[in-house]
Design a protein around this motif. Structure first.
Motif, PDB file in Angstrom:
ATOM      1  N   ASP A 136      -9.783  26.096  -7.690  1.00 28.22           N
ATOM      2  CA  ASP A 136     -11.229  26.095  -7.898  1.00 28.22           C
ATOM      3  C   ASP A 136     -11.613  26.117  -9.371  1.00 28.22           C
ATOM      4  N   HIS A 137     -10.643  26.244 -10.265  1.00 20.77           N
ATOM      5  CA  HIS A 137     -10.959  26.291 -11.685  1.00 20.77           C
ATOM      6  C   HIS A 137     -11.488  24.929 -12.124  1.00 20.77           C
ATOM      7  N   PRO A 138     -12.658  24.862 -12.752  1.00 20.40           N
ATOM      8  CA  PRO A 138     -13.272  23.575 -13.104  1.00 20.40           C
ATOM      9  C   PRO A 138     -12.410  22.718 -14.022  1.00 20.40           C
ATOM     10  N   LEU A 139     -11.553  23.334 -14.854  1.00 24.93           N
ATOM     11  CA  LEU A 139     -10.720  22.559 -15.774  1.00 24.93           C
ATOM     12  C   LEU A 139      -9.460  22.017 -15.092  1.00 24.93           C
ATOM     13  N   MET A 140      -9.162  22.554 -13.897  1.00 24.36           N
ATOM     14  CA  MET A 140      -7.928  22.160 -13.219  1.00 24.36           C
ATOM     15  C   MET A 140      -8.191  21.420 -11.918  1.00 24.36           C
ATOM     16  N   ALA A 141      -9.439  21.249 -11.542  1.00 25.72           N
ATOM     17  CA  ALA A 141      -9.770  20.749 -10.215  1.00 25.72           C
ATOM     18  C   ALA A 141      -9.141  19.388  -9.937  1.00 25.72           C
ATOM     19  N   GLY A 142      -9.098  18.499 -10.931  1.00 22.85           N
ATOM     20  CA  GLY A 142      -8.595  17.160 -10.677  1.00 22.85           C
ATOM     21  C   GLY A 142      -7.136  16.967 -11.003  1.00 22.85           C
ATOM     22  N   GLU A 143      -6.474  17.932 -11.581  1.00 26.06           N
ATOM     23  CA  GLU A 143      -5.110  17.762 -12.061  1.00 26.06           C
ATOM     24  C   GLU A 143      -4.084  17.521 -10.956  1.00 26.06           C
ATOM     25  N   GLU A 202      -1.413  10.962  -7.442  1.00 23.50           N
ATOM     26  CA  GLU A 202      -1.786   9.548  -7.509  1.00 23.50           C
ATOM     27  C   GLU A 202      -0.868   8.798  -8.475  1.00 23.50           C
ATOM     28  N   GLU A 203      -0.524   9.429  -9.584  1.00 27.01           N
ATOM     29  CA  GLU A 203       0.381   8.789 -10.542  1.00 27.01           C
ATOM     30  C   GLU A 203       1.753   8.549  -9.919  1.00 27.01           C
ATOM     31  N   ARG A 204       2.240   9.523  -9.142  1.00 31.47           N
ATOM     32  CA  ARG A 204       3.520   9.328  -8.457  1.00 31.47           C
ATOM     33  C   ARG A 204       3.436   8.174  -7.471  1.00 31.47           C
ATOM     34  N   ALA A 205       2.310   8.059  -6.789  1.00 32.00           N
ATOM     35  CA  ALA A 205       2.128   6.964  -5.835  1.00 32.00           C
ATOM     36  C   ALA A 205       2.159   5.618  -6.553  1.00 32.00           C
ATOM     37  N   VAL A 206       1.532   5.549  -7.704  1.00 32.12           N
ATOM     38  CA  VAL A 206       1.537   4.310  -8.494  1.00 32.12           C
ATOM     39  C   VAL A 206       2.959   3.966  -8.923  1.00 32.12           C
ATOM     40  N   GLU A 207       3.705   4.966  -9.385  1.00 29.94           N
ATOM     41  CA  GLU A 207       5.089   4.730  -9.805  1.00 29.94           C
ATOM     42  C   GLU A 207       5.953   4.258  -8.639  1.00 29.94           C
ATOM     43  N   THR A 208       5.784   4.884  -7.474  1.00 25.51           N
ATOM     44  CA  THR A 208       6.549   4.483  -6.289  1.00 25.51           C
ATOM     45  C   THR A 208       6.229   3.049  -5.908  1.00 25.51           C
ATOM     46  N   LEU A 209       4.971   2.703  -5.963  1.00 28.36           N
ATOM     47  CA  LEU A 209       4.543   1.353  -5.599  1.00 28.36           C
ATOM     48  C   LEU A 209       5.089   0.320  -6.581  1.00 28.36           C
ATOM     49  N   GLU A 210       5.054   0.648  -7.851  1.00 26.47           N
ATOM     50  CA  GLU A 210       5.584  -0.282  -8.859  1.00 26.47           C
ATOM     51  C   GLU A 210       7.087  -0.470  -8.702  1.00 26.47           C
ATOM     52  N   THR A 239      -3.032   1.884  -4.119  1.00 26.19           N
ATOM     53  CA  THR A 239      -2.791   3.263  -3.717  1.00 26.19           C
ATOM     54  C   THR A 239      -4.070   3.792  -3.073  1.00 26.19           C
ATOM     55  N   VAL A 240      -3.892   4.546  -1.987  1.00 26.81           N
ATOM     56  CA  VAL A 240      -5.039   5.055  -1.239  1.00 26.81           C
ATOM     57  C   VAL A 240      -4.797   6.521  -0.924  1.00 26.81           C
ATOM     58  N   GLU A 241      -5.776   7.365  -1.213  1.00 34.25           N
ATOM     59  CA  GLU A 241      -5.661   8.768  -0.859  1.00 34.25           C
ATOM     60  C   GLU A 241      -5.900   8.936   0.633  1.00 34.25           C
ATOM     61  N   GLY A 242      -4.975   9.613   1.305  1.00 31.83           N
ATOM     62  CA  GLY A 242      -5.150   9.871   2.726  1.00 31.83           C
ATOM     63  C   GLY A 242      -3.835   9.844   3.477  1.00 31.83           C
ATOM     64  N   VAL A 264       0.833  -1.202   0.000  1.00 33.76           N
ATOM     65  CA  VAL A 264       0.000   0.000   0.000  1.00 33.76           C
ATOM     66  C   VAL A 264       0.866   1.251   0.000  1.00 33.76           C
ATOM     67  N   ARG A 265       0.524   2.147  -0.874  1.00 30.12           N
ATOM     68  CA  ARG A 265       1.155   3.460  -0.916  1.00 30.12           C
ATOM     69  C   ARG A 265       0.079   4.515  -0.723  1.00 30.12           C
ATOM     70  N   ALA A 266       0.140   5.261   0.391  1.00 27.85           N
ATOM     71  CA  ALA A 266      -0.813   6.337   0.638  1.00 27.85           C
ATOM     72  C   ALA A 266      -0.313   7.623  -0.010  1.00 27.85           C
ATOM     73  N   TRP A 267      -1.220   8.468  -0.473  1.00 33.65           N
ATOM     74  CA  TRP A 267      -0.840   9.723  -1.086  1.00 33.65           C
ATOM     75  C   TRP A 267      -1.843  10.803  -0.702  1.00 33.65           C
ATOM     76  N   ARG A 268      -1.377  12.053  -0.736  1.00 35.98           N
ATOM     77  CA  ARG A 268      -2.238  13.182  -0.432  1.00 35.98           C
ATOM     78  C   ARG A 268      -1.916  14.321  -1.380  1.00 35.98           C
ATOM     79  N   CYS A 269      -2.919  15.110  -1.667  1.00 33.08           N
ATOM     80  CA  CYS A 269      -2.725  16.315  -2.473  1.00 33.08           C
ATOM     81  C   CYS A 269      -2.650  17.504  -1.525  1.00 33.08           C
ATOM     82  N   PRO A 270      -1.481  18.178  -1.443  1.00 30.08           N
ATOM     83  CA  PRO A 270      -1.362  19.320  -0.518  1.00 30.08           C
ATOM     84  C   PRO A 270      -2.394  20.393  -0.828  1.00 30.08           C
ATOM     85  N   ALA A 271      -2.863  21.043   0.217  1.00 36.76           N
ATOM     86  CA  ALA A 271      -3.930  22.041   0.064  1.00 36.76           C
ATOM     87  C   ALA A 271      -3.528  23.172  -0.874  1.00 36.76           C
TER      88      ALA A 271
END
Length: 290
Positions: free
Chosen positions: A197-204, A210-218, A234-237, A185-192
């Protein structure tokens, strides 16, 4: 010659369950079991120990504690090589020294209040922080068996420095012995400060972390042995909360401890501390060589 598995005994019911667990583990590993008792514990816990054994305090002898523990292990595994010794030292020093010539150390914990709980807690933390070998602390709702597996998985937390992880290798070995998968398990968080708040950037920002967490785990599990099933997750938190939550569904939680320059021994990080205090299953703290 294989190094023995060492278990600390003090005559309490939790330590006797630790002897049971350690006997199972030693049998799985095919190594001898060594039972040790640090006699200076009586200085602090003579009365409490006597109550556990239902004997007057003057009859509570270190030799009885060790002898009973050795007999208990042999009844459980008659074929196992079991020895015992009384060590006239403080438990922290005695157990850390024992770890220099052990394949692993096994310690029990008991849910007392007051001074006894503080002392035993400090022993577990000190030994886990400074031992040269893996330290397994029996936490939470575990029973007294290392085998058969109850939940059917060994859980290992993957940290930032994932390459050639001693904790991951230890998890492979434990899973192989039990015939169960490893859940890495690799936990990851997105710093505040990276959110927007931009709708086109909200998930970026979250996607990148999350991608870095996947790479670290692999990277951490790239050299997994073919005879061990590895389940990557991978788990957010917060890593502490994530691993403690997942420990409710694991037979063993494995975390690493890395040496730091300028410090003596191992320094336990926040994740290891949280696991030792709050895990619902036994915890293995594995030192990472410098």
């Amino acid at each position: 010659m294989e190094l023995p598995l060492v278990v600390g005994a003090d005559g309490s019911e939790p330590s006797l369950r630790a002897v049971d667990w350690a006997a199972d583990e030693a049998a799985l590993r095919g190594v001898p079991l060594r039972v040790v008792y640090a006699s200076l514990w009586e200085r602090y816990e003579g009365h409490a120990l006597a109550e556990d054994l239902r004997k007057p305090s003057e009859e509570v002898m270190a030799e009885d504690v060790v002898g009973n523990a050795v007999e208990r292990a042999l009844r459980r595994h008659p074929e196992l090589g079991v020895t015992g010794e009384v060590l006239p030292e403080e438990p922290e020093y005695a157990l850390v020294r024992e770890g220099r010539n052990a394949s692993a150390l096994v310690l029990g914990t008991r849910g007392r209040s007051g001074i006894a709980e503080m002392l035993l807690g400090s022993v577990s933390l000190t030994v886990a922080a400074h031992a040269d070998c893996p330290v397994i602390v029996l936490r939470g709702s575990h029973d007294n068996r290392a085998q058969p597996a109850t939940h059917g998985r060994v859980l290992v937390g993957v940290g930032e420095e994932s390459k050639d992880s001693a904790a991951v290798r230890f998890a492979y070995d434990e899973a192989r012995r039990r015939g169960v998968p490893v859940e890495a398990v690799r936990a990851w968080r997105c710093p505040a400060h990276e959110t927007t708040d931009h709708p086109l950037m909200a998930g970026e920002p979250a996607r990148l972390h999350e991608e870095r967490a996947v790479e670290t785990l692999e990277e951490a599990t790239r050299d997994a042995p073919e005879d061990v099933e590895v389940r990557r997750r991978t788990v957010e938190g917060n890593a502490r909360r994530v691993l403690v939550d997942l420990s409710h569904h694991a037979d063993l939680l494995v975390v690493g401890a890395r040496r730091r320059e300028g410090h003596l021994g191992l320094q336990l990080g926040r994740v290891a501390h949280a696991a030792l205090h709050h895990s619902a299953c036994p915890v293995a703290v594995v030192p990472q060589p410098a």
